[in-house]
Design a protein around this motif. Structure first.
Motif, PDB file in Angstrom:
ATOM      1  N   THR A   1      40.311  45.903  53.544  1.00  0.00           N
ATOM      2  CA  THR A   1      39.822  47.224  53.153  1.00  0.00           C
ATOM      3  C   THR A   1      38.488  47.458  53.851  1.00  0.00           C
ATOM      4  O   THR A   1      37.978  46.583  54.543  1.00  0.00           O
ATOM      5  CB  THR A   1      39.627  47.309  51.630  1.00  0.00           C
ATOM      6  OG1 THR A   1      38.646  46.352  51.234  1.00  0.00           O
ATOM      7  CG2 THR A   1      40.916  47.039  50.886  1.00  0.00           C
ATOM      8  N   ALA A   2      37.907  48.618  53.647  1.00  0.00           N
ATOM      9  CA  ALA A   2      36.609  48.919  54.259  1.00  0.00           C
ATOM     10  C   ALA A   2      35.527  48.014  53.676  1.00  0.00           C
ATOM     11  O   ALA A   2      34.616  47.592  54.384  1.00  0.00           O
ATOM     12  CB  ALA A   2      36.248  50.378  54.050  1.00  0.00           C
ATOM     13  N   GLU A   3      35.627  47.698  52.375  1.00  0.00           N
ATOM     14  CA  GLU A   3      34.626  46.845  51.734  1.00  0.00           C
ATOM     15  C   GLU A   3      34.847  45.380  52.059  1.00  0.00           C
ATOM     16  O   GLU A   3      33.904  44.590  52.115  1.00  0.00           O
ATOM     17  CB  GLU A   3      34.666  47.020  50.202  1.00  0.00           C
ATOM     18  CG  GLU A   3      34.360  48.401  49.703  1.00  0.00           C
ATOM     19  CD  GLU A   3      35.583  49.315  49.767  1.00  0.00           C
ATOM     20  OE1 GLU A   3      36.725  48.835  49.584  1.00  0.00           O
ATOM     21  OE2 GLU A   3      35.386  50.512  50.026  1.00  0.00           O
ATOM     22  N   ARG A   4      36.106  44.992  52.226  1.00  0.00           N
ATOM     23  CA  ARG A   4      36.451  43.594  52.504  1.00  0.00           C
ATOM     24  C   ARG A   4      37.505  43.564  53.609  1.00  0.00           C
ATOM     25  O   ARG A   4      38.700  43.459  53.338  1.00  0.00           O
ATOM     26  CB  ARG A   4      36.966  42.943  51.225  1.00  0.00           C
ATOM     27  CG  ARG A   4      37.069  41.459  51.316  1.00  0.00           C
ATOM     28  CD  ARG A   4      37.435  40.869  49.956  1.00  0.00           C
ATOM     29  NE  ARG A   4      37.660  39.451  50.112  1.00  0.00           N
ATOM     30  CZ  ARG A   4      37.024  38.529  49.444  1.00  0.00           C
ATOM     31  NH1 ARG A   4      36.136  38.870  48.564  1.00  0.00           N
ATOM     32  NH2 ARG A   4      37.282  37.259  49.645  1.00  0.00           N
ATOM     33  N   PRO A   5      37.067  43.666  54.875  1.00  0.00           N
ATOM     34  CA  PRO A   5      38.039  43.722  55.975  1.00  0.00           C
ATOM     35  C   PRO A   5      38.744  42.389  56.204  1.00  0.00           C
ATOM     36  O   PRO A   5      38.309  41.343  55.737  1.00  0.00           O
ATOM     37  CB  PRO A   5      37.186  44.109  57.182  1.00  0.00           C
ATOM     38  CG  PRO A   5      35.813  43.735  56.819  1.00  0.00           C
ATOM     39  CD  PRO A   5      35.706  43.803  55.342  1.00  0.00           C
TER      40      PRO A   5
ATOM     41  N   ASP B   1      40.061  47.009  59.183  1.00  0.00           N
ATOM     42  CA  ASP B   1      40.230  47.786  57.960  1.00  0.00           C
ATOM     43  C   ASP B   1      41.658  48.316  57.971  1.00  0.00           C
ATOM     44  O   ASP B   1      41.987  49.223  58.731  1.00  0.00           O
ATOM     45  CB  ASP B   1      39.215  48.938  57.919  1.00  0.00           C
ATOM     46  CG  ASP B   1      39.407  49.861  56.736  1.00  0.00           C
ATOM     47  OD1 ASP B   1      40.208  49.533  55.839  1.00  0.00           O
ATOM     48  OD2 ASP B   1      38.757  50.919  56.707  1.00  0.00           O
TER      49      ASP B   1
ATOM     50  N   ASP C   1      43.287  49.938  55.662  1.00  0.00           N
ATOM     51  CA  ASP C   1      43.461  51.249  55.048  1.00  0.00           C
ATOM     52  C   ASP C   1      43.428  52.362  56.088  1.00  0.00           C
ATOM     53  O   ASP C   1      44.228  53.288  56.061  1.00  0.00           O
ATOM     54  CB  ASP C   1      42.382  51.508  53.990  1.00  0.00           C
ATOM     55  CG  ASP C   1      42.547  50.602  52.779  1.00  0.00           C
ATOM     56  OD1 ASP C   1      43.660  50.074  52.582  1.00  0.00           O
ATOM     57  OD2 ASP C   1      41.554  50.424  52.049  1.00  0.00           O
TER      58      ASP C   1
ATOM     59  N   LYS D   1      26.883  45.062  61.020  1.00  0.00           N
ATOM     60  CA  LYS D   1      27.588  46.207  60.431  1.00  0.00           C
ATOM     61  C   LYS D   1      27.481  46.219  58.905  1.00  0.00           C
ATOM     62  O   LYS D   1      28.001  47.116  58.256  1.00  0.00           O
ATOM     63  CB  LYS D   1      29.070  46.174  60.810  1.00  0.00           C
ATOM     64  CG  LYS D   1      29.335  46.367  62.275  1.00  0.00           C
ATOM     65  CD  LYS D   1      29.349  47.826  62.607  1.00  0.00           C
ATOM     66  CE  LYS D   1      29.795  48.000  64.055  1.00  0.00           C
ATOM     67  NZ  LYS D   1      29.986  49.384  64.403  1.00  0.00           N
TER      68      LYS D   1
ATOM     69  N   ILE E   1      28.651  43.791  56.821  1.00  0.00           N
ATOM     70  CA  ILE E   1      29.836  43.199  56.203  1.00  0.00           C
ATOM     71  C   ILE E   1      29.536  41.745  55.858  1.00  0.00           C
ATOM     72  O   ILE E   1      29.088  40.974  56.708  1.00  0.00           O
ATOM     73  CB  ILE E   1      31.047  43.286  57.149  1.00  0.00           C
ATOM     74  CG1 ILE E   1      31.371  44.742  57.431  1.00  0.00           C
ATOM     75  CG2 ILE E   1      32.244  42.553  56.575  1.00  0.00           C
ATOM     76  CD1 ILE E   1      32.339  44.954  58.560  1.00  0.00           C
ATOM     77  N   GLU E   2      29.799  41.390  54.606  1.00  0.00           N
ATOM     78  CA  GLU E   2      29.547  40.015  54.158  1.00  0.00           C
ATOM     79  C   GLU E   2      30.830  39.344  53.673  1.00  0.00           C
ATOM     80  O   GLU E   2      31.055  38.170  53.930  1.00  0.00           O
ATOM     81  CB  GLU E   2      28.516  40.024  53.034  1.00  0.00           C
ATOM     82  CG  GLU E   2      28.070  38.660  52.600  1.00  0.00           C
ATOM     83  CD  GLU E   2      26.986  38.723  51.552  1.00  0.00           C
ATOM     84  OE1 GLU E   2      26.640  37.650  51.033  1.00  0.00           O
ATOM     85  OE2 GLU E   2      26.502  39.821  51.233  1.00  0.00           O
TER      86      GLU E   2
END
Length: 122
Positions: A25-29, A46, A48, A90, A92-93
């Motif tokens: 997902t965008a939060e957790r690619p 991502d 989605d 970016k 992302i963690e």
């Protein structure tokens, strides 16, 4: 009659089995890995929106010049560090790891460990 499956068919089947269970997902690619005989590639995807957020591979000029070959654990470690640093830029963690049907061993495991050391959590 016995039908012999080649390595590509077995890897493809394993990859589809893994992909049924995980989605980025965008939060957790999704951290997708592809390992060829000469190089290794990593992407944050991502699913989605079907977009690649960040990518890194051994065919990029800075890595290609600094490495002897793109087909060993040292190269996989460098790609893992690079994908982690680009993901941090970016913001992302957290990621979901997709080993792409490859066994979690050797270059795939080395890339995953380096990405974890770089700050990605999966």
């Amino acid at each position: 009659m016995i039908i012999k499956k080649d390595r590509k068919q077995v890897t493809r089947k394993r990859h589809l089995r893994v992909r049924r269970k995980i989605q980025g997902t965008a939060e957790r690619p999704r951290l997708a890995i592809y390992r060829s005989s000469k190089h290794i590639y990593a992407q944050l995807i991502d699913d989605d929106s079907s977009k690649t957020i960040v990518s890194a591979s051994t065919i990029e000029k800075p890595l290609k010049e600094s490495l002897d070959t793109g087909a060993n654990k040292d190269a996989a470690i460098e790609v893992g560090k690079l994908i982690a640093s680009r993901a941090k830029e970016k913001g992302i963690e957290f990621v979901v790891f997709d080993r792409g049907g490859f066994l979690y061993h050797g270059r795939v495991a080395a890339l995953a460990d380096a990405a974890r050391e770089g700050g990605l959590i999966f």
